[in-house]
Design an enzyme around this catalytic site. Sequence first.
Site, PDB file in Angstrom:
ATOM      1  N   GLY A 118      44.132-105.583 -20.987  1.00  0.00           N
ATOM      2  CA  GLY A 118      44.478-104.419 -21.820  1.00  0.00           C
ATOM      3  C   GLY A 118      44.389-103.136 -21.012  1.00  0.00           C
ATOM      4  CB  SER A 149      39.839-106.709 -15.757  1.00  0.00           C
ATOM      5  OG  SER A 149      40.430-107.695 -16.590  1.00  0.00           O
ATOM      6  CE  LYS A 150      46.041-100.738 -14.210  1.00  0.00           C
ATOM      7  NZ  LYS A 150      46.353-100.145 -12.933  1.00  0.00           N
ATOM      8  NE  ARG A 151      43.514-109.811 -13.471  1.00  0.00           N
ATOM      9  CZ  ARG A 151      42.326-110.308 -13.182  1.00  0.00           C
ATOM     10  NH1 ARG A 151      41.935-111.432 -13.697  1.00  0.00           N
ATOM     11  NH2 ARG A 151      41.519-109.660 -12.362  1.00  0.00           N
TER      12      ARG A 151
END
Length: 349
Positions: free
Chosen positions: A260, A256-258
């Site tokens: 990286g 997930s974006k959270r």
Amino acid sequence: MTAQSHPRVRFAPSPTGFLHVGGLRTALYNYLFAKKEGGTFILRIEDTDRSRYVEGALENLIEALKWSGLDYDEGPGKGGACGPYTQSERLAIYRDHVTQLCSVKKAYHCFCTPERLDEMRKQQEKMKIAPKYDRHCLRMAPEEVSRRLAEGAPSVVRMRIPETSTIVIDDLIRGRVEFQSDRVDDQVLLKSDGYPTYHLANVVDDRLMGITHVIRGEEWLYSTPKHVVLYGYLGWDVTAFAHLPLLLNADRSKLSKRQGDVAVEDYRAAGYLPGALLNFVALLGWNPGDDREIFGLDELVQEFSLGRVGKSGAIFNVEKLQWINQQHLRRLGPDAIADKLKPVLKKAG
Ligand code: GLU
């Protein structure tokens, strides 16, 4: 020559903003599979969810693919015998297939309001039963259905999943996977805005575009029983399926974006070489069977096989990417490195 000896595969992203590294891996595996066998790699744009429409997303996606070096043979901007390759330009085709399914009673109109469906779901939750459409409208008298349609009442079309049967998928990576049909929902095929859902458009296009192998992420595996039933209802042979393992963060949660960057354009902006990024994503789920780790795109084409793609989730490790990028830089001559450095130095003054 048979279809088997010349595979046709597709990368079928929904343009929702940017190209995800997971999408790049799916595109890459499709590309490698096609090129190794002398087949065709198709880009198809799945843009039938109007609520997820993002301005400029399509251009970003095509630009990121182009940068990566994964050139498609048929698709938007390129043409081909099976176009158009953008689903929003194929609406009449999907509607024809829905009409056909309704006429043989494999699909039916549903007039349930969002409020009724909400209420139904709450009741099911309370009773601890799996959320599933209760077939309220399947029991409606045909005259009543015609009357409502003539009045222009909003409706969707749902597929009628068989009551009790075992739906089998012979996945090229996961082997035999079975689903019990009584756990599968009567999926909406056509929405009230006249657009098809992913499921209908995906199956119809895979068939009409002559796709021999569907290679996609594991998150689509649970949609596949619906697709297999649809192939049967439309009188078509099922294509081959290969569901790729999930991409995970270091803590084994879904990438997930959270934790990286997940957009290809972020890695491009950070200065990674496209060949290094491809080399890195190639190793997320596939291995060459020995300890080699550095491959150019042509070498990957030579080496790749679905037989060497594993089932378990692959961990996305940026340090590994940095190391691979270093190795790719070393393979470049001084002139090529100078060329790459010039714009960076210029920008930095
Ligand atoms: N449009 C789907 C996606 O966004 C395609 C899934 C498939 O390949 O069937 O990934």
